[in-house]
Every structure is written in C-alpha cells, then in structure tokens.
Design an enzyme around this catalytic site. Structure first.
Site, PDB file in Angstrom:
ATOM      1  N   ARG A 160       0.832  -1.221   0.000  1.00  0.00           N
ATOM      2  CA  ARG A 160       0.000   0.000   0.000  1.00  0.00           C
ATOM      3  C   ARG A 160       0.859   1.260   0.000  1.00  0.00           C
ATOM      4  O   ARG A 160       0.545   2.247   0.667  1.00  0.00           O
ATOM      5  CB  ARG A 160      -0.933   0.042   1.208  1.00  0.00           C
ATOM      6  CG  ARG A 160      -1.965  -1.040   1.261  1.00  0.00           C
ATOM      7  CD  ARG A 160      -2.998  -0.924   0.128  1.00  0.00           C
ATOM      8  NE  ARG A 160      -4.122  -1.803   0.390  1.00  0.00           N
ATOM      9  CZ  ARG A 160      -4.144  -3.088   0.079  1.00  0.00           C
ATOM     10  NH1 ARG A 160      -3.107  -3.651  -0.523  1.00  0.00           N
ATOM     11  NH2 ARG A 160      -5.211  -3.812   0.342  1.00  0.00           N
ATOM     12  N   SER A 236     -10.745  -0.911   3.528  1.00  0.00           N
ATOM     13  CA  SER A 236      -9.877  -1.027   4.713  1.00  0.00           C
ATOM     14  C   SER A 236      -9.467   0.368   5.168  1.00  0.00           C
ATOM     15  O   SER A 236      -8.874   1.117   4.397  1.00  0.00           O
ATOM     16  CB  SER A 236      -8.607  -1.799   4.371  1.00  0.00           C
ATOM     17  OG  SER A 236      -8.908  -3.101   3.974  1.00  0.00           O
ATOM     18  N   GLU A 332      -4.752   3.583   6.364  1.00  0.00           N
ATOM     19  CA  GLU A 332      -4.530   3.416   4.921  1.00  0.00           C
ATOM     20  C   GLU A 332      -5.172   4.595   4.185  1.00  0.00           C
ATOM     21  O   GLU A 332      -4.695   5.054   3.157  1.00  0.00           O
ATOM     22  CB  GLU A 332      -5.169   2.089   4.465  1.00  0.00           C
ATOM     23  CG  GLU A 332      -4.970   1.817   3.001  1.00  0.00           C
ATOM     24  CD  GLU A 332      -5.747   0.600   2.493  1.00  0.00           C
ATOM     25  OE1 GLU A 332      -5.589  -0.495   3.053  1.00  0.00           O
ATOM     26  OE2 GLU A 332      -6.498   0.777   1.528  1.00  0.00           O
TER      27      GLU A 332
HETATM   28  N1  EPU Z   1     -10.751 -10.884  11.057  1.00  0.00           N
HETATM   29  C1  EPU Z   1     -11.261 -10.718  12.319  1.00  0.00           C
HETATM   30  N2  EPU Z   1     -12.333  -9.894  12.465  1.00  0.00           N
HETATM   31  C2  EPU Z   1     -12.920  -9.248  11.414  1.00  0.00           C
HETATM   32  C3  EPU Z   1     -12.427  -9.460  10.125  1.00  0.00           C
HETATM   33  C4  EPU Z   1     -11.319 -10.279   9.961  1.00  0.00           C
HETATM   34  O1  EPU Z   1     -10.745 -11.251  13.284  1.00  0.00           O
HETATM   35  O2  EPU Z   1     -13.875  -8.495  11.636  1.00  0.00           O
HETATM   36  C5  EPU Z   1      -9.547 -11.701  10.887  1.00  0.00           C
HETATM   37  C6  EPU Z   1      -9.848 -12.888  10.011  1.00  0.00           C
HETATM   38  O3  EPU Z   1      -9.870 -14.029  10.809  1.00  0.00           O
HETATM   39  C7  EPU Z   1      -8.695 -12.957   9.050  1.00  0.00           C
HETATM   40  C8  EPU Z   1      -7.916 -11.684   9.234  1.00  0.00           C
HETATM   41  O4  EPU Z   1      -8.564 -10.924  10.244  1.00  0.00           O
HETATM   42  O5  EPU Z   1      -7.854 -14.003   9.384  1.00  0.00           O
HETATM   43  C9  EPU Z   1      -7.824 -10.886   7.951  1.00  0.00           C
HETATM   44  O6  EPU Z   1      -9.104 -10.491   7.516  1.00  0.00           O
HETATM   45  P1  EPU Z   1      -9.499 -10.267   5.988  1.00  0.00           P
HETATM   46  O7  EPU Z   1      -8.960 -11.334   5.133  1.00  0.00           O
HETATM   47  O8  EPU Z   1     -10.934 -10.016   5.933  1.00  0.00           O
HETATM   48  O9  EPU Z   1      -8.808  -8.866   5.686  1.00  0.00           O
HETATM   49  P2  EPU Z   1      -7.327  -8.602   5.239  1.00  0.00           P
HETATM   50  O10 EPU Z   1      -6.758  -9.797   4.616  1.00  0.00           O
HETATM   51  O11 EPU Z   1      -6.538  -8.037   6.327  1.00  0.00           O
HETATM   52  C10 EPU Z   1      -6.633  -7.343   3.125  1.00  0.00           C
HETATM   53  C11 EPU Z   1      -6.741  -5.968   2.485  1.00  0.00           C
HETATM   54  C12 EPU Z   1      -8.035  -5.811   1.724  1.00  0.00           C
HETATM   55  C13 EPU Z   1      -8.119  -6.911   0.696  1.00  0.00           C
HETATM   56  C14 EPU Z   1      -8.038  -8.264   1.411  1.00  0.00           C
HETATM   57  C15 EPU Z   1      -7.999  -9.413   0.456  1.00  0.00           C
HETATM   58  C16 EPU Z   1      -5.421  -4.474   3.854  1.00  0.00           C
HETATM   59  C17 EPU Z   1      -5.411  -3.384   4.858  1.00  0.00           C
HETATM   60  N3  EPU Z   1      -6.607  -4.935   3.496  1.00  0.00           N
HETATM   61  O12 EPU Z   1      -7.587  -7.455   4.124  1.00  0.00           O
HETATM   62  O13 EPU Z   1      -7.982  -4.561   1.051  1.00  0.00           O
HETATM   63  O14 EPU Z   1      -9.318  -6.830  -0.059  1.00  0.00           O
HETATM   64  O15 EPU Z   1      -6.824  -8.326   2.154  1.00  0.00           O
HETATM   65  O16 EPU Z   1      -6.765  -9.481  -0.129  1.00  0.00           O
HETATM   66  O17 EPU Z   1      -4.369  -4.894   3.400  1.00  0.00           O
HETATM   67  C18 EPU Z   1      -8.638  -2.261   0.982  1.00  0.00           C
HETATM   68  O18 EPU Z   1      -7.438  -1.979   0.929  1.00  0.00           O
HETATM   69  O19 EPU Z   1      -9.532  -1.367   0.991  1.00  0.00           O
HETATM   70  C19 EPU Z   1      -9.032  -3.655   1.112  1.00  0.00           C
HETATM   71  C20 EPU Z   1     -10.300  -4.010   1.246  1.00  0.00           C
END
Ligand code: EPU
Length: 337
Positions: A160, A236, A332
């Site tokens: 990012r 995010s 972000e």
């Molecule tokens: N989780 C929780 N509580 C929640 C949601 C998630 O405990 O309310 C835990 C889940 O268990 C999971 C972990 O957190 O293991 C990660 O959650 P998730 O996969 O939903 O989100 P992320 O992987 O952290 C990132 C990007 C997203 C992108 C997704 C898919 C960032 C900050 N965010 O999320 O990007 O779509 O991966 O690759 O890197 C964006 O930038 O606007 C965005 C949506």
C-alpha cells in the site's frame, strides 16, 4: 474544463461526507490540467474519492481528471501492453481486460476508484498488487505542468505504498498507466489466497479462467465489504501492521490464537481486523461513525457522520490497540484538511 464554486463533495468521496470545496474543477484534457497547474498553487486531485477522509471544508480547489480511454500499445506472443487513461474506473477496466482475454488483474476486481489512483497506494487484494502488472505511469509535474514518466522500478512500490505517496506526494499527477497483461494460454492465475480456491471448489470449477477468478473475488468482497453506494466507507481504513519477529513473539505469548502472515526473516504481518475485533471495537460508534459489524477493518458512515466523527473513532481504535497489544496501527485512508 468546468468549474463549480463552493461545491459539496458528498458525491465525490465514498464516505459520503458533506464537506465543501472552494471549487470543483473538472478537467477533460491534459492541456487544461497542465495549464492550471502553473496558475493555481494549492489543490487536491481526486480520483474516485474512495480512499480519503475529508476532515473539514476545503478552502482550495478540488480537481478531477476525467479523461478516459484504453489502447493497445504493443503485442507480443505472451503479453500485451495497454495504456489506460486515469479517468477510467478501475473495476470497469478489470472487466474490460477479461472481455479482451487479458489476464493479470482479475484478483483486483471490485476495488473502487479510478485507474490513475491505483498505483499511488499500490492497490492490492487476494495475493496480487498492481505493481505485479504495472509497466509504467505517465503524468505531469504538479507545479510546472511538464510531462514526466516512471517505470515500475522507479515507483518504489511497497505494501500500500509508492513514491507517489512519499517523496512525490502532491508533486506529480498520474494521467495514464501502462499495464503488461498476459494473453490467453499464458495466464498465471493466483487462486491460493483467502477464500478464492474454496469458492471455486464450491462452484465445481476445477479449471478456472480469469472470469471465474474475478467472479469469485467479486462475490467474496461483496459478502465482506459494504457497498459504498449504500453505506459510506473507504474499504480497509487501516493498513495491516508489519512488525519485527521479536515483538510478534511477545504478542503471541500473550495472545496465542493471533493470526499472522510471514513477510520475511525479520518481520511478520498481522491482520489489523483481528486486533481491532479482539479489542472489542466491532459495532462501536462515535457520533455517526461506526466500526463495521461484518469487518472490523472498515469504518462506516451510518448516515450523518462528520469527518471528525470518523477520525475520532479511528484515533480511539489506534490508541486502544496500542494499549492492548503495543502495536501502532497506520491509517490506509488519506486524511484531507
Ligand atoms: N478478522 C477478524 N475480524 C474481522 C475481520 C477479519 O478477526 O472483523 C480476521 C480474520 O480471521 C482474518 C484476518 O482478520 O484471518 C484478515 O481479515 P481479511 O482477510 O478479511 O482482511 P485482510 O486480509 O486483512 C486485506 C486488504 C483488503 C483486501 C483483502 C484481500 C489491507 C489493509 N486490506 O484485508 O484490502 O481486499 O486483504 O486481499 O491490506 C482495501 O485496501 O480497501 C481492502 C479491502
């Protein structure tokens, strides 16, 4: 060029905040944009407005660059180079690429915003970032209006992050991007991340194509992330923190069930959503701002939030996560004032 004075930005930011700009100036050509760069000293160039938090009315001009168009620059056996003007919507461009048979951006389906904004924060999802397919960007220097371009290697891409968010912040305007996309027979699908492979399996798809992957991503995102047309949000709100291994081991000893992703030998990425969720923030509000019930990483406008409400909620979350885990979350979303 069109100029609207004392203009509400409600429709120009995905939080739906009703802040005003001194004027909204919409450019339909690079010449008009370059010309105004030399005469107006302070302005904000908005892409889709999907990654900003406007804190107050803005006593300067907000600009939009609306030039559209996609063209094939060159074609090799395995790939094509396509130039996409900044004013094109990103998701529509993903769908267009699939329609043409081009691969490489299917995992980035449904990311909001315009193509010109995509390299700035190196948009990413489901194991792919725009840096993986970006060839170069074209644009103009903010103060002189003179043309300038950057090859991928010069963009200093990180998670990012890019040179456009750091050294060149406010100094360069991207007017088009060039992507290197694969041709049929040479696609390298990435289905290993998150729920993509299980979603394809559920659908009985064993030999997926780009369209199948994009559709899986679209459905997964829709189930997790609120539609900005219905609920104001900016995806995010926080970045996933990357911390040194030593610090991680300490956190893990207190919270053995913490989720983590390896980055390299020295550091680990933690999901901010997990930290925020476990700290008890889901559903909590400040004024009209709320930590989203279905995804703790997303802050929403319940309808009447001010930029300050959302900012205060985010600061309270940052402070609490710091107290509970010793980890500092970074936003972000860009703060605009
Ligand atoms: N989780 C929780 N509580 C929640 C949601 C998630 O405990 O309310 C835990 C889940 O268990 C999971 C972990 O957190 O293991 C990660 O959650 P998730 O996969 O939903 O989100 P992320 O992987 O952290 C990132 C990007 C997203 C992108 C997704 C898919 C960032 C900050 N965010 O999320 O990007 O779509 O991966 O690759 O890197 C964006 O930038 O606007 C965005 C949506």
């Amino acid at each position: 060029m069109k100029l609207l004075e004392d203009y509400s930005l409600k429709k120009h930011n995905s939080f739906g905040l009703d802040a005003k700009a001194q004027a909204l100036v919409m450019f339909d050509s690079i010449e008009e944009l370059a010309q105004r760069c030399t005469t107006i000293k302070k302005s904000l160039l908005l892409g889709g407005g999907s990654n900003i938090l406007i804190l107050n009315d803005l006593d300067y001009e907000v600009w939009t660059y609306n030039v559209k168009g996609r063209s094939l620059l060159s074609e090799e056996e395995e790939y094509v180079l396509v130039e996409i003007q900044s004013g094109e919507n990103w998701h529509e461009t993903v769908l267009w690429a699939i329609e043409q048979g081009y691969g490489g951006i299917e995992n980035l389906a449904l990311i909001p915003g315009n193509c010109g904004a995509a390299p700035i924060q190196n948009i990413g999802a489901y194991g792919v970032e725009i840096k993986d397919v970006l060839h170069c960007v074209y644009g103009i220097q903010r103060d002189s209006g003179l043309p300038m371009s950057f090859y991928k290697a010069e963009c200093n891409f990180g998670y990012r992050d890019s040179i456009f968010k750091k050294e060149l912040k406010g100094k360069f305007i991207i007017t088009s991007i060039v992507l290197k996309l694969t041709k049929p027979g040479y696609h390298r699908l990435n289905t290993s991340y998150g729920a993509i492979s299980s979603t394809l399996e559920q659908r009985g798809i064993t030999d997926p194509n780009c369209r199948d992957v994009a559709q899986a991503v679209i459905d997964i995102r829709k189930s997790k992330l609120p539609d900005t047309k219905v609920i104001g949000n900016a995806g995010s709100f926080f970045k996933n923190p990357v911390i040194p291994i030593d610090q991680f081991n300490e956190v893990k000893s207190n919270h053995p069930d913490i989720v983590s992703y390896p980055v390299d030998d020295a550091s680990i990425k933690l999901p901010a959503a997990w930290l925020i969720d476990r700290a008890g923030w889901k559903g909590k509000t400040v004024g009209g701002a709320q930590c989203y019930e279905k995804q703790a990483l997303v802050l929403i406008n319940k309808g009447n939030a001010t930029g300050r409400d959302i900012f205060t909620l985010s600061q309270n979350i940052i402070d609490d996560v710091k107290t509970k885990y010793g980890i500092t979350l970074d936003r972000e979303v860009n703060l605009i004032s």
